[in-house]
Design a protein around this motif. Sequence first.
Motif, PDB file in Angstrom:
ATOM      1  N   ASP A  99      -4.960  21.109  -1.217  1.00 40.76           N
ATOM      2  CA  ASP A  99      -5.802  22.253  -0.858  1.00 40.76           C
ATOM      3  C   ASP A  99      -5.002  23.555  -0.894  1.00 40.76           C
ATOM      4  O   ASP A  99      -4.984  24.329   0.066  1.00 40.76           O
ATOM      5  CB  ASP A  99      -6.424  22.048   0.524  1.00 40.76           C
ATOM      6  N   VAL A 100      -4.337  23.794  -2.025  1.00 38.44           N
ATOM      7  CA  VAL A 100      -3.610  25.046  -2.237  1.00 38.44           C
ATOM      8  C   VAL A 100      -4.431  25.876  -3.229  1.00 38.44           C
ATOM      9  O   VAL A 100      -4.689  25.430  -4.351  1.00 38.44           O
ATOM     10  CB  VAL A 100      -2.198  24.798  -2.789  1.00 38.44           C
ATOM     11  N   ASN A 119      -6.971  13.119  -6.847  1.00 44.25           N
ATOM     12  CA  ASN A 119      -7.619  14.389  -6.516  1.00 44.25           C
ATOM     13  C   ASN A 119      -6.827  15.563  -7.068  1.00 44.25           C
ATOM     14  O   ASN A 119      -5.600  15.498  -7.198  1.00 44.25           O
ATOM     15  CB  ASN A 119      -7.745  14.522  -4.992  1.00 44.25           C
ATOM     16  N   CYS A 120      -7.534  16.636  -7.376  1.00 46.28           N
ATOM     17  CA  CYS A 120      -6.851  17.878  -7.752  1.00 46.28           C
ATOM     18  C   CYS A 120      -6.378  18.559  -6.471  1.00 46.28           C
ATOM     19  O   CYS A 120      -7.158  18.769  -5.540  1.00 46.28           O
ATOM     20  CB  CYS A 120      -7.796  18.794  -8.535  1.00 46.28           C
ATOM     21  N   ASN A 121      -5.131  18.879  -6.417  1.00 49.32           N
ATOM     22  CA  ASN A 121      -4.542  19.400  -5.184  1.00 49.32           C
ATOM     23  C   ASN A 121      -4.574  20.919  -5.090  1.00 49.32           C
ATOM     24  O   ASN A 121      -4.096  21.481  -4.100  1.00 49.32           O
ATOM     25  CB  ASN A 121      -3.089  18.912  -5.066  1.00 49.32           C
ATOM     26  N   TRP A 122      -5.111  21.586  -6.103  1.00 51.45           N
ATOM     27  CA  TRP A 122      -5.155  23.042  -6.079  1.00 51.45           C
ATOM     28  C   TRP A 122      -6.475  23.537  -6.663  1.00 51.45           C
ATOM     29  O   TRP A 122      -7.144  22.837  -7.422  1.00 51.45           O
ATOM     30  CB  TRP A 122      -3.978  23.644  -6.854  1.00 51.45           C
ATOM     31  N   THR A 123      -6.835  24.768  -6.296  1.00 47.40           N
ATOM     32  CA  THR A 123      -8.023  25.429  -6.816  1.00 47.40           C
ATOM     33  C   THR A 123      -7.668  26.893  -7.088  1.00 47.40           C
ATOM     34  O   THR A 123      -6.543  27.341  -6.816  1.00 47.40           O
ATOM     35  CB  THR A 123      -9.188  25.378  -5.803  1.00 47.40           C
ATOM     36  N   LEU A 124      -8.649  27.636  -7.619  1.00 43.69           N
ATOM     37  CA  LEU A 124      -8.470  29.063  -7.858  1.00 43.69           C
ATOM     38  C   LEU A 124      -9.324  29.857  -6.880  1.00 43.69           C
ATOM     39  O   LEU A 124     -10.489  29.536  -6.654  1.00 43.69           O
ATOM     40  CB  LEU A 124      -8.846  29.424  -9.302  1.00 43.69           C
ATOM     41  N   LEU A 125      -8.741  30.901  -6.307  1.00 39.53           N
ATOM     42  CA  LEU A 125      -9.479  31.772  -5.404  1.00 39.53           C
ATOM     43  C   LEU A 125     -10.516  32.587  -6.176  1.00 39.53           C
ATOM     44  O   LEU A 125     -10.344  32.854  -7.368  1.00 39.53           O
ATOM     45  CB  LEU A 125      -8.509  32.737  -4.708  1.00 39.53           C
TER      46      LEU A 125
END
Length: 337
Positions: free
Chosen positions: A133-134, A174-180
């Motif tokens: 969750d970054v 799981n994908c550990n990052w997303t884009l703001l």
Amino acid sequence: MGCCHSAGNRQDLPKPQYSWDVREKPDPTKYIISGLEGGVVGRTPGEIRGEQFLIQNCKNCTILLFDYSATVTIDDCVDCVIFVGPCKGSVFVRDSTGCWCVVAAQQFRVRGCHHCKIQLICPTQPIIESSSDVAFGCFQCSYPQLREQFKSADLSLYCNQWSQIHDFTTGTENCNWTLLPLETVASINVLEGDTLAAVGASYSPNSSIVPLTTGPRQKPSGEVSLVSFFEVDNAEESVLQFVHQLRQQQPPLALVQCAEAVLKKEDVTRLFADDPALSSKALKGRCVLLEVCGEGAVKVCRRLGVRPDVYVSPTLQQGELDVKTFENYMAMRLTMQ
């Protein structure tokens, strides 16, 4: 006897002192923020001057480093807001939770972090490991000394791979990052009268000296155009003015990605193969290349970029060809890091 007497005189002479012997040694305590809970702390321009910095074991703090540094390490922080001005080396965030970091660095790494937001300018791929969750976004900030600090840290305003995250984490599906969201503004509050408030920092995209880019991962649909500024040493203000004018259009045009480089001959051949005049200009010094996307991109860019040292894709079809070539160039640069 004369020789012995001369040797004795030489032994009595004071040893020469050199500048590196007499210069003041830095006080390491000035470059550490540790164990704080609550409040606003930091360093103003001129207080770090290229030294290494450590932030550790802080909770519910706002920490602002308004100066350039050599490296910055952030360890074991919880629910902190952290601003890191231009860093000549690496910024490493470890074992931290719930933090919001605004960072300018040559290299950026995250390990063992969770539920964090990162707004970043970094010419190399950001690295995450053992994290979750970054959320990443584009660095946005301005204050009077910031541009000179970028130069001191050998950082370009136009080389930013903030969205090209590489995840070294293993053993997870799981994908550990997303884009703001693109227009996210950092929530950094300093009381009036504080010396840190006197720096006059703004985190709005409308005033940032770093262009707000969507990144290729969330490129919007629409017309595309390549804009190339040649001999940038004499045209830095023109580039920034052009970028801000893009945002003022209705609807605003999106800046997908950009690059600053002294182009090699083979790069110039790829980008401007059919135009000897452009190739000649591109080889004279640093260039800034912008990928612009949106309604009427070619027409608007040609209107805004009327200068002898600026190339703008002349037609919609040429814009698509130019941008495809530029994207291939950027992908090649990324693989060579």
